[in-house]
Structures are given as C-alpha cells and as structure tokens.
Design an enzyme around this catalytic site. Structure first.
Site, PDB file in Angstrom:
ATOM      1  N   ALA A  25     -20.455  -3.893  -0.029  1.00  0.00           N
ATOM      2  CA  ALA A  25     -21.005  -4.536  -0.097  1.00  0.00           C
ATOM      3  C   ALA A  25     -22.374  -5.032   0.791  1.00  0.00           C
ATOM      4  O   ALA A  25     -23.205  -5.976   0.352  1.00  0.00           O
ATOM      5  CB  ALA A  25     -20.198  -6.040  -0.284  1.00  0.00           C
ATOM      6  N   HIS A 119     -15.785   3.287  -5.924  1.00  0.00           N
ATOM      7  CA  HIS A 119     -15.183   2.587  -7.370  1.00  0.00           C
ATOM      8  C   HIS A 119     -16.190   2.422  -8.800  1.00  0.00           C
ATOM      9  O   HIS A 119     -15.111   1.385  -8.979  1.00  0.00           O
ATOM     10  CB  HIS A 119     -14.758   1.652  -6.180  1.00  0.00           C
ATOM     11  N   ASN A 210     -22.689  -3.171  11.038  1.00  0.00           N
ATOM     12  CA  ASN A 210     -21.734  -4.541  10.545  1.00  0.00           C
ATOM     13  C   ASN A 210     -21.859  -5.473  11.640  1.00  0.00           C
ATOM     14  O   ASN A 210     -22.233  -5.253  12.703  1.00  0.00           O
ATOM     15  CB  ASN A 210     -20.949  -3.618  10.549  1.00  0.00           C
TER      16      ASN A 210
END
Length: 236
Positions: A25, A119, A210
């Site tokens: 995300a 997904h 990240n």
C-alpha cells in the site's frame, strides 16, 4: 537519505538479469489512496476488525454492510499512477516482474506489462450468481445485480478465501528466476504474500524500500519514503 545505499541499489538493478518487485500500500499513498493500518488508514477507527468486515461471510450474510464499507473506503477511481508505479513499470517491462498486494490497478495503468495482482483487483467486478462481469459504474449503483438479483462483488481475495492457485504458481515462478528482489511500501507481514521470499534464488540479493524496518533476515534496508528513493533510481 542514505545516498550510498541508493547507489548500491542502483548498481544491483543495473546488474540484475531479472528483478522481482514485491509491493504494498505504501506505493499508492502518493496517488491519494490511504494504506490500511496506519493512523488515517482505512481500518483506523472501524468498529469491527478488517478480518470480519472484508470476509466472504460478511459479503453474503451482511451484503449492505460489506458494500458500504468497500464503496466508501476502498474505491478511488480518480487516482492516477505516481512516480513509483512508473519507475517500477519501466524496470519490470525490461527485466522484471511485479507481484503486488495492491488492488487499485494503478500498476497496470502505469503501463506495467508484467504485473501479478496477488490479491486480485477492485475493478474485476462480477455477479456471484450469474458470473457476468460488470463495470464500476454498475457496482456504484448497488450491490444487487439487476438482471438476476445476485450479489455483486469485487474480485479481491477476502478473508476466508484462498489465493488463486494460478496466481501463486506464477508468483513462485517469478521469484525462482529472479536474482534481485526489491520490496517496496509494505510492512511485509501478510501471509502468504510474505512467504514468497522463501522462493527466491539462494544467491538473490534482497532490498527493502520502506518507511519502517522489515522483520526478515538478509535484507538490505533503505528506511525512507519510496518516492524519495525512486526519484534517484533510473533504468540504464
């Protein structure tokens, strides 16, 4: 910003024969799509757990509740691909595969031809009764299919559902042939997605880009906003 690490990542990208990107995300937040569990994420402050709300049980037994949550919190039809999507697309199209947890279709809209949507995606919309595929505009009018009365759903993997076996197979194959793995914008705690790392080549280099550290061994970490890093990354 750790410029030495970014230079090392750039060198590994230049030298790699095949790259596997694993994204989450944090890639799409720069397109105005909130993440899931952070403050301000779509799960923040909800009365029930996401495992309950986004389950096949809720879809069929509380369809209006499921529909309201999905339509009000998960669809951002006006969102556009950002620099991270575009840079990953450019690299993937030349020598890589993107395996993404994201369900917003921004990677394919960025022109990435090698995308595995682990997904599923929100715009693969269909009727669970007659299996006819429908558009977002159809779904925006209500969750019941006017032709047959069936419940309409987005083609995303819900809690209680298994990952499509073909998707798993393609993802594992991409990992097995990659000599470089780059994890971007994900806390990397959702399984079986996080388990894909186990299928990398023994000598494959692994990087993460990240905002927080990833709890896995053998990873070269750049703790920064992915956009700052990908601004400096180019395909040679």
């Amino acid at each position: 910003m750790d410029t030495d690490k970014i230079k090392a990542l750039q060198e590994d990208i230049n030298n790699a024969k095949h790259i596997a990107f694993l994204t989450g995300a944090g890639v799409s937040t720069h397109s105005g799509i909130p993440d899931y569990r952070s403050k301000g994420g779509i799960y923040n402050g909800v009365a029930e757990s996401p495992e309950t709300i986004l389950s096949d049980d809720t879809l069929f037994n509380r369809p209006q509740f499921f529909y309201n949550f999905v339509m009000n919190n998960m669809y951002f039809p006006d969102a556009k691909p950002n620099l991270i999507h575009k840079k990953i697309a450019e690299i993937s199209n030349k020598k890589g595969t993107l395996i993404t947890q994201n369900i917003d279709t921004l990677d394919t809209r960025a022109g990435n031809k090698h995308v595995i949507e682990f997904h599923g995606n929100l715009y693969n919309i269909y009727c669970t009764k007659c299996h006819k595929h429908l558009t977002y505009d159809d779904y925006a009018q209500g969750y019941l299919h006017k032709d047959c009365g069936g419940i309409i759903r987005p083609g995303i993997v819900l809690y209680g559902e298994a990952i499509n076996p073909a998707t798993l197979e393609k993802s594992v194959a991409a990992m097995e042939k990659s000599d470089l793995v780059i994890i971007v914008g994900t806390s990397f705690v959702v399984y079986p997605f996080a388990q894909l790392l186990a299928y990398r080549k023994p000598n494959a280099k692994v990087w993460s880009v990240n905002k927080t550290e990833i709890a896995a061994s053998g990873i070269n970490s750049i703790i920064d906003d992915a956009r700052n890093v990908f601004l400096k990354i180019n395909l040679k």
